[in-house]
Every structure is written in C-alpha cells, then in structure tokens.
Design an enzyme around this catalytic site. Structure first.
Site, PDB file in Angstrom:
ATOM      1  N   CYS A 174       0.613  -1.221   0.168  1.00  0.00           N
ATOM      2  CA  CYS A 174       0.057  -0.103  -0.179  1.00  0.00           C
ATOM      3  C   CYS A 174       0.894   1.194   0.099  1.00  0.00           C
ATOM      4  O   CYS A 174       1.253   1.521   0.924  1.00  0.00           O
ATOM      5  CB  CYS A 174      -1.045  -0.175   1.209  1.00  0.00           C
ATOM      6  SG  CYS A 174      -2.083   1.500   1.389  1.00  0.00           S
ATOM      7  N   CYS A 177      -0.387   4.153   2.003  1.00  0.00           N
ATOM      8  CA  CYS A 177      -0.318   4.085   3.791  1.00  0.00           C
ATOM      9  C   CYS A 177       1.191   4.342   4.123  1.00  0.00           C
ATOM     10  O   CYS A 177       1.500   4.878   4.973  1.00  0.00           O
ATOM     11  CB  CYS A 177      -0.657   2.601   4.117  1.00  0.00           C
ATOM     12  SG  CYS A 177      -2.127   1.845   3.209  1.00  0.00           S
ATOM     13  N   ASP A 178       2.083   3.717   3.295  1.00  0.00           N
ATOM     14  CA  ASP A 178       3.419   3.839   3.585  1.00  0.00           C
ATOM     15  C   ASP A 178       4.264   4.554   2.907  1.00  0.00           C
ATOM     16  O   ASP A 178       5.475   4.972   3.296  1.00  0.00           O
ATOM     17  CB  ASP A 178       3.880   2.297   3.462  1.00  0.00           C
ATOM     18  CG  ASP A 178       3.121   1.251   4.463  1.00  0.00           C
ATOM     19  OD1 ASP A 178       2.511   1.789   5.628  1.00  0.00           O
ATOM     20  OD2 ASP A 178       2.892   0.234   4.066  1.00  0.00           O
TER      21      ASP A 178
END
Ligand code: NDP
Length: 355
Positions: A174, A177-178
């Site tokens: 992701c 997300c990261d």
C-alpha cells in the site's frame, strides 16, 4: 430478536447496501470490521476497505474536479474527517474526491439512512440454521434473517520468505499508507505489477522516491491506456519488462536495502539498490470466515447463482462488491451490486413474511 439484515463489510458495496436497506426501513446492522486487529492492519482489511488506501478517485461519477473541503467539513462529523480536510494551508486539491473521503461520505450517508455499525470482525457463520447465526471476534453471537456479504478482497504478496521478513520494514502492498515514510524519501523503490494499481502506486511513489523501478513479468502492461501513458511518460518510472523479484535483500536495522531481480527470459539476476518493495499484483477475496458454506468459484470469489441477481448458493445470503467480482472490481460496480443485494434481501424478507 434476530436482525432483518446484517451487512458484513465496509467498502462501497456494504455502504450502498446499508443505504438502501436503511431507506427500506430494515434497520440494517453493519459489521465493518475490527480496526485494532493486527491481521486487518497487515492485510489492509480495515474499516472503509481498500478505497481508504487509495488516492484520487477520478472515475466515480458525480465527483468532477473541484475543491470539496467546505463540503466535507459540513457533510462529515469532525472525528470522521480525514485529517487534511481541516488543514487550510494545504493547496487546493485539483481532483474531486479521494478514496478515504469518498468512503467516509458513504458511511455517513448509511448512518443517516438508519444504519447501525459495529466495529467487529465476523469470524464464524452458521448458515444451516434459520435465522442465521454470526459469531464476532469478541465471542458474541447475533442472529439475522438475511445477510449481505460485502467483505471485498485484499492485496496479494509474492510469498517469498524474504518478502515476509521485511514486511513493514520496506515491503508493503500500500503505497498510500506507507509511501511517505522517511525510509523511502529520496531513495529508489521497486514496484511489482503491471495493472492499474501498480501504475497508480508507482506514480504516487515518484513524489517521494528518486526513481521507481516497475517490474512487469510480461512484455505488456495490463493497466488501462490512460494509466499506461501515465507510467511511460513519467521520467522517474523505469519499466523493466520480463522481470520478477528473486529475493528481497536487507539488514536487520535498516530493513530493505536492495531487491535482487531476475529476467524471466534470460535468467539473468541483478541487484537493484532500493529502500522499498511495493507489491501491486492483484487481490484475494475475503471469504475464509464463510467456512465453505457458500459456494465459491475456483478462483475463490463468491458465486452468484442466478444471472443478474446477487443470490448465492444459500437462500437469504446475498453477495456484493469485489468478494463476488473478479472481473470489474470498480468502486462504482461494487456500489451497484450493493444496491442490488439490498433490494434482493428486502424482497426475500417480504416474500417469506419476515418483515
Ligand atoms: P490486476 O489483476 O489488474 O493486475 C495485476 C497485475 O499484477 C498484472 O499485471 C499481473 O501480471 C501482475 N501479477 C500478478 N501476479 C504476479 C506475480 N506473482 N508476479 C508478478 N506480477 C504479477 O490488479 P490491479 O490491482 O492492478 O487492478 C484490479 C482492478 O482494479 C482492475 O480492474 C483495475 O482496472 C482496477 N483499478 C483501477 C484503478 C483506476 O482506475 N485508477 C486503480 C487501481 C485499480 P499479468 O498482467 O501478467 O497477469
């Protein structure tokens, strides 16, 4: 008293089913999943689903470009607003809506339509008895006359031991997300996959990385034409055709430091220094909690047993969204089948005199 309809899931299919069931006075209950569960955090199966892990949503009708911040501030409760909505110092977004915003709006609309929400994972079902019995992760059992399963799908990994060893230390599925983590800033990043997700992730990561090496196992991208053009015209994206991951390399403290890649044509292996490996190689439907009680396709997706209906092999159990769709997999098509599942459930309940 058994529930009329329980909806399991938290993406566009689930919330659309809830909006329709709520407006039909069915007083729906949604199990949106447990946000504190570690597996949910690792698998990306948290409340609000996969769209909450994406960026701009350019293809959900009714959201053309514009600044939606004032609207979001008034439509959503403050605690449900993504943090950037309150940040007036951020530049005006050029897109209409992004994934987390769209999902927060859908959930809000479901609540306004009379939906109750519990943040629990359904871990077991008994579909042999009527009403159906559902057990949640806290051991509680709830009965329901009908079910809508809208649990979506989760990102796949390659399955290499070295990939597993560096999860959350450079290996991720992701980018949204990261990707902004300090470990990836001004470093090379490797992305695997040739679909829309891979191009989207690669493009997003170019905001932080010096360059993105996109590994494609064939000689063509599966992504849509517009996304292909985006990848090919981005000077920071280097597409490596016929290339796969051989091994993720790293150090205990630093995490990922390089990826050994392999040509599947010549067998040649090369070590590419990189701070991260992002996988975008498709999805697996979330069906394990069904315990084999609902018929699945060989690919693992729930089978719709009647053409043009959301019926499953169990009468009174309906399936909507990506968990039953290995082909279209779009937010709008998931929302459409969510609507259909709620209408199917309403008719089932009426037909059997259960409401
Ligand atoms: P896709 O199934 O479309 O693509 C998966 C990609 O991963 C393919 O290129 C596939 O290669 C590759 N792949 C699969 N397994 C491996 C492996 N073991 N090693 C290396 N490569 C592998 O999945 P996506 O998640 O990209 O997209 C899913 C759906 O969501 C699609 O319908 C897509 O259009 C949609 N989507 C739309 C977006 C948008 O419109 N902005 C954004 C993101 C997704 P191969 O081609 O060889 O099979």
């Amino acid at each position: 008293m058994p529930e009329n309809v329980i909806i399991i899931g938290s993406g566009p299919a689930a919330w659309t089913a809830a909006i329709y069931a709520g407006r039909a006075n069915l007083n729906p209950l949604v199990f949106q999943g447990n946000p504190n569960d570690r597996k949910n955090q690792e698998n990306g199966t948290l409340p609000l689903g996969q769209l909450a892990l994406t960026t701009e949503v350019e293809n959900f009708p009714s959201w053309p470009s514009g600044d939606t911040r004032q609207y979001l501030k008034t439509a959503l409760k403050e605690e449900d607003q993504p943090y950037w909505v309150q940040d007036d110092s951020r530049p005006q977004p050029t897109h209409g809506i992004n994934g987390p915003e769209l999902m927060a709006l859908m959930r809000q609309q479901a609540v306004q339509s009379g939906t109750r929400i519990e943040s629990k994972d359904v871990v077991k079902l008994d579909l042999l008895k009527r009403p159906f019995a559902l057990t949640t992760h806290d051991g509680q059992t709830t009965e329901a006359h009908s079910l809508v399963i809208a649990t979506g799908a989760r990102a796949n990994y390659l399955g290499l031991p070295s990939e597993d060893a560096y999860k959350n230390r450079g290996v991720s599925a992701c980018a949204v997300c990261d990707g902004a983590l300090p470990r990836f800033r001004n470093k090379s990043i490797v992305v695997v996959g040739g679909g829309d997700s891979a191009v989207e992730e690669a493009s997003y990561l170019t905001k932080f990385a010096t360059d993105v090496q996109l590994l494609v196992r064939r000689d063509a991208l599966r992504a849509s034409k517009v996304m292909q053009d985006r990848a090919k015209s981005n000077p920071k994206i280097n597409i490596r055709w016929h290339t796969e991951v051989d091994e993720v390399l790293g150090e205990d403290k630093k995490g990922v430091t390089a990826v050994r890649i392999k040509s599947n044509k010549t067998g040649e292996k090369v070590e590419v220094p990189a701070a991260g490996l992002f996988l975008a190689i498709g999805h697996t439907p979330n069906t394990s909690f069904l315990g084999g009680q609902v018929e699945l396709h060989p690919t693992g997706y729930i089978k719709w047993t009647t053409l043009g209906r959301t019926y499953t092999s169990v009468e009174g159990v309906f399936a909507a969204g990506d968990v039953a769709d290995d082909y279209y997999k779009q937010a709008i098509s998931a929302a459409g089948t969510g609507c259909m599942a709620a209408l199917d459930a309403e008719r089932f309940l009426g037909h059997h005199g259960l409401v």
